[in-house]
Scaffold this motif. Structure first.
Motif, mmCIF file in Angstrom:
data_model
loop_
_atom_site.group_PDB
_atom_site.id
_atom_site.type_symbol
_atom_site.label_atom_id
_atom_site.label_comp_id
_atom_site.label_asym_id
_atom_site.label_seq_id
_atom_site.Cartn_x
_atom_site.Cartn_y
_atom_site.Cartn_z
ATOM 1 N N ARG A 5 0.831 -1.199 0.000
ATOM 2 C CA ARG A 5 0.000 0.000 0.000
ATOM 3 C C ARG A 5 0.869 1.254 0.000
ATOM 4 O O ARG A 5 1.880 1.307 0.705
ATOM 5 C CB ARG A 5 -0.904 0.005 1.232
ATOM 6 C CG ARG A 5 -1.985 -1.057 1.231
ATOM 7 C CD ARG A 5 -2.706 -1.112 2.570
ATOM 8 N NE ARG A 5 -1.832 -1.584 3.636
ATOM 9 C CZ ARG A 5 -2.174 -1.603 4.923
ATOM 10 N NH1 ARG A 5 -3.357 -1.159 5.299
ATOM 11 N NH2 ARG A 5 -1.332 -2.057 5.836
ATOM 12 N N PRO A 6 0.497 2.271 -0.785
ATOM 13 C CA PRO A 6 1.253 3.527 -0.772
ATOM 14 C C PRO A 6 1.056 4.239 0.558
ATOM 15 O O PRO A 6 -0.068 4.355 1.051
ATOM 16 C CB PRO A 6 0.651 4.321 -1.937
ATOM 17 C CG PRO A 6 -0.725 3.767 -2.100
ATOM 18 C CD PRO A 6 -0.638 2.321 -1.730
ATOM 19 N N CYS A 7 2.137 4.718 1.133
ATOM 20 C CA CYS A 7 2.054 5.317 2.465
ATOM 21 C C CYS A 7 3.172 6.342 2.650
ATOM 22 O O CYS A 7 4.095 6.442 1.837
ATOM 23 C CB CYS A 7 2.143 4.232 3.542
ATOM 24 S SG CYS A 7 3.629 3.194 3.440
ATOM 25 N N VAL A 8 3.082 7.095 3.743
ATOM 26 C CA VAL A 8 4.137 8.049 4.094
ATOM 27 C C VAL A 8 4.905 7.587 5.329
ATOM 28 O O VAL A 8 5.905 8.188 5.716
ATOM 29 C CB VAL A 8 3.559 9.466 4.320
ATOM 30 C CG1 VAL A 8 2.934 9.994 3.036
ATOM 31 C CG2 VAL A 8 2.545 9.482 5.465
ATOM 32 N N PHE A 9 4.415 6.505 5.947
ATOM 33 C CA PHE A 9 5.025 5.997 7.170
ATOM 34 C C PHE A 9 4.620 4.534 7.308
ATOM 35 O O PHE A 9 3.456 4.187 7.129
ATOM 36 C CB PHE A 9 4.515 6.813 8.364
ATOM 37 C CG PHE A 9 5.153 6.514 9.706
ATOM 38 C CD1 PHE A 9 6.275 5.722 9.824
ATOM 39 C CD2 PHE A 9 4.611 7.060 10.868
ATOM 40 C CE1 PHE A 9 6.856 5.463 11.058
ATOM 41 C CE2 PHE A 9 5.177 6.816 12.112
ATOM 42 C CZ PHE A 9 6.304 6.012 12.209
ATOM 43 N N TYR A 10 5.592 3.668 7.580
ATOM 44 C CA TYR A 10 5.228 2.287 7.884
ATOM 45 C C TYR A 10 6.176 1.695 8.913
ATOM 46 O O TYR A 10 7.329 2.093 9.037
ATOM 47 C CB TYR A 10 5.189 1.409 6.623
ATOM 48 C CG TYR A 10 6.530 1.015 6.032
ATOM 49 C CD1 TYR A 10 7.333 0.029 6.619
ATOM 50 C CD2 TYR A 10 6.991 1.600 4.854
ATOM 51 C CE1 TYR A 10 8.549 -0.344 6.066
ATOM 52 C CE2 TYR A 10 8.205 1.233 4.297
ATOM 53 C CZ TYR A 10 8.980 0.258 4.908
ATOM 54 O OH TYR A 10 10.195 -0.105 4.361
ATOM 55 N N LYS A 11 5.634 0.745 9.666
ATOM 56 C CA LYS A 11 6.417 -0.073 10.584
ATOM 57 C C LYS A 11 6.071 -1.526 10.291
ATOM 58 O O LYS A 11 4.902 -1.852 10.097
ATOM 59 C CB LYS A 11 6.070 0.219 12.047
ATOM 60 C CG LYS A 11 6.303 1.631 12.507
ATOM 61 C CD LYS A 11 6.169 1.728 14.030
ATOM 62 C CE LYS A 11 4.839 1.187 14.502
ATOM 63 N NZ LYS A 11 4.723 1.154 15.976
ATOM 64 N N MET A 12 7.067 -2.358 10.251
ATOM 65 C CA MET A 12 6.786 -3.775 10.049
ATOM 66 C C MET A 12 7.729 -4.615 10.895
ATOM 67 O O MET A 12 8.841 -4.200 11.226
ATOM 68 C CB MET A 12 6.890 -4.157 8.573
ATOM 69 C CG MET A 12 8.289 -4.292 8.024
ATOM 70 S SD MET A 12 9.048 -5.911 8.341
ATOM 71 C CE MET A 12 10.181 -6.032 6.974
ATOM 72 N N LYS A 13 7.238 -5.801 11.257
ATOM 73 C CA LYS A 13 8.040 -6.710 12.079
ATOM 74 C C LYS A 13 7.822 -8.143 11.607
ATOM 75 O O LYS A 13 6.693 -8.557 11.357
ATOM 76 C CB LYS A 13 7.655 -6.566 13.553
ATOM 77 C CG LYS A 13 8.474 -7.417 14.498
ATOM 78 C CD LYS A 13 8.343 -6.959 15.947
ATOM 79 C CE LYS A 13 6.932 -7.029 16.457
ATOM 80 N NZ LYS A 13 6.842 -6.682 17.898
ATOM 81 N N ILE A 14 8.922 -8.876 11.462
ATOM 82 C CA ILE A 14 8.875 -10.301 11.143
ATOM 83 C C ILE A 14 9.389 -11.064 12.357
ATOM 84 O O ILE A 14 10.487 -10.793 12.847
ATOM 85 C CB ILE A 14 9.737 -10.642 9.913
ATOM 86 C CG1 ILE A 14 9.221 -9.909 8.671
ATOM 87 C CG2 ILE A 14 9.744 -12.153 9.663
ATOM 88 C CD1 ILE A 14 10.110 -10.079 7.446
ATOM 89 N N GLU A 15 8.579 -12.007 12.830
ATOM 90 C CA GLU A 15 8.953 -12.795 13.998
ATOM 91 C C GLU A 15 8.924 -14.283 13.667
ATOM 92 O O GLU A 15 8.141 -14.727 12.825
ATOM 93 C CB GLU A 15 7.992 -12.526 15.156
ATOM 94 C CG GLU A 15 7.982 -11.086 15.636
ATOM 95 C CD GLU A 15 6.850 -10.830 16.601
ATOM 96 O OE1 GLU A 15 7.118 -10.699 17.805
ATOM 97 O OE2 GLU A 15 5.691 -10.779 16.141
ATOM 98 N N LYS A 16 9.761 -15.024 14.347
ATOM 99 C CA LYS A 16 9.825 -16.479 14.183
ATOM 100 C C LYS A 16 9.484 -17.133 15.517
ATOM 101 O O LYS A 16 9.950 -16.693 16.569
ATOM 102 C CB LYS A 16 11.225 -16.894 13.740
ATOM 103 C CG LYS A 16 11.446 -18.397 13.643
ATOM 104 C CD LYS A 16 12.899 -18.696 13.301
ATOM 105 C CE LYS A 16 13.192 -20.183 13.329
ATOM 106 N NZ LYS A 16 14.624 -20.471 13.053
ATOM 107 N N LYS A 17 8.677 -18.183 15.457
ATOM 108 C CA LYS A 17 8.319 -18.905 16.674
ATOM 109 C C LYS A 17 9.442 -19.854 17.055
ATOM 110 O O LYS A 17 9.837 -20.717 16.266
ATOM 111 C CB LYS A 17 7.020 -19.683 16.477
ATOM 112 C CG LYS A 17 6.380 -20.147 17.776
ATOM 113 C CD LYS A 17 4.992 -20.717 17.526
ATOM 114 C CE LYS A 17 4.263 -20.991 18.827
ATOM 115 N NZ LYS A 17 2.899 -21.518 18.588
#
Length: 229
Positions: A71-83
């Motif tokens: 999605r087009p945005c001006v701010f993003y945060k993302m996190k990838i986690e492993k169990k």
């Protein structure tokens, strides 16, 4: 009787701890700070004031693209986690945390304010709602897009026997056109070059510093209450 008193004291202590955690959480502090500020119109903003404004987020240059949803945005945060499993217990281990932000406009009734966030040193506080969550795993939902993202970050998605490992992805963004609330120090600037679809010779800006940071949030809890008919 003595035992009941001890149980009551224990419950009170737990309740007090939960309340303090909530009261001093980053999101609650942001909402509490914003609640103290009146909603302002662009034309009423004054230089050197710490003011709050609500409006649509618009990109100034090419917008960012959220890593998974695109999605087009001006701010993003993302996190990838492993169990990760240890014996009979398990927990989520963060493999990737990424945060990107750019200068952007807030548009309110055709008027605009430009926001100047900085990552280093960070001059803003944020409270973004997580609006994209994906999980994959041996018995979970498959997501080719998530697998592709894992590959892009050189994360092996398969285990020893070819089963998909358990991963979790969360994403929070300020989407182009999304209604948000921003607060910060105001500074009016003269425009040397015209801005498309903006017919004014000056523009208000929102800036921050180490001691007086910009506040950015997309939670509806910060929006101006709608008038009841």
């Amino acid at each position: 009787m003595h035992q009941l008193i001890l149980i009551g004291i224990g419950i009170s202590i737990v309740a007090a701890i939960i309340y303090l955690i909530y009261y001093y959480s980053a999101s609650t502090i942001i909402l509490r700070t914003l609640k103290k500020l009146p909603y302002q119109r662009v034309g009423s903003l004054r230089t050197h004031s710490f003011s709050k404004i609500e409006g649509k987020a618009l990109n100034i240059e090419s917008p960012l693209n959220a890593p998974l949803s695109k999605r087009p945005c001006v701010f993003y945060k993302m996190k990838i986690e492993k169990k990760v499993k240890r014996g009979k217990s398990s927990h989520w281990k963060t493999l990737v945390y990424e945060e990107e932000i750019q200068d952007f406009f807030i548009e309110q009734n055709g008027e605009r304010v430009v926001v100047f966030p900085k990552k280093a040193p960070q001059n803003y506080h944020e409270y973004l709602i997580t609006d994209k969550t994906v999980r994959i795993g041996t018995f979970g939902t498959s997501s080719p897009e998530f697998i592709e993202l894992l590959n892009a970050y050189n994360i092996e998605s398969k285990g020893v026997f070819g089963f998909t490992k358990s991963f979790r992805y969360t994403e929070a963004i300020v989407e182009v056109g999304e209604r948000i609330v921003v607060a910060g120090n105001i500074k009016w600037m003269d425009l040397e070059n015209p801005i498309a679809d903006y017919n004014y010779s000056s523009i208000a800006s929102i800036i921050g510093s180490a001691k007086s940071k910009i506040i950015i949030t997309d939670t509806p809890d910060a929006h101006k209450p709608k008038r009841k008919l």
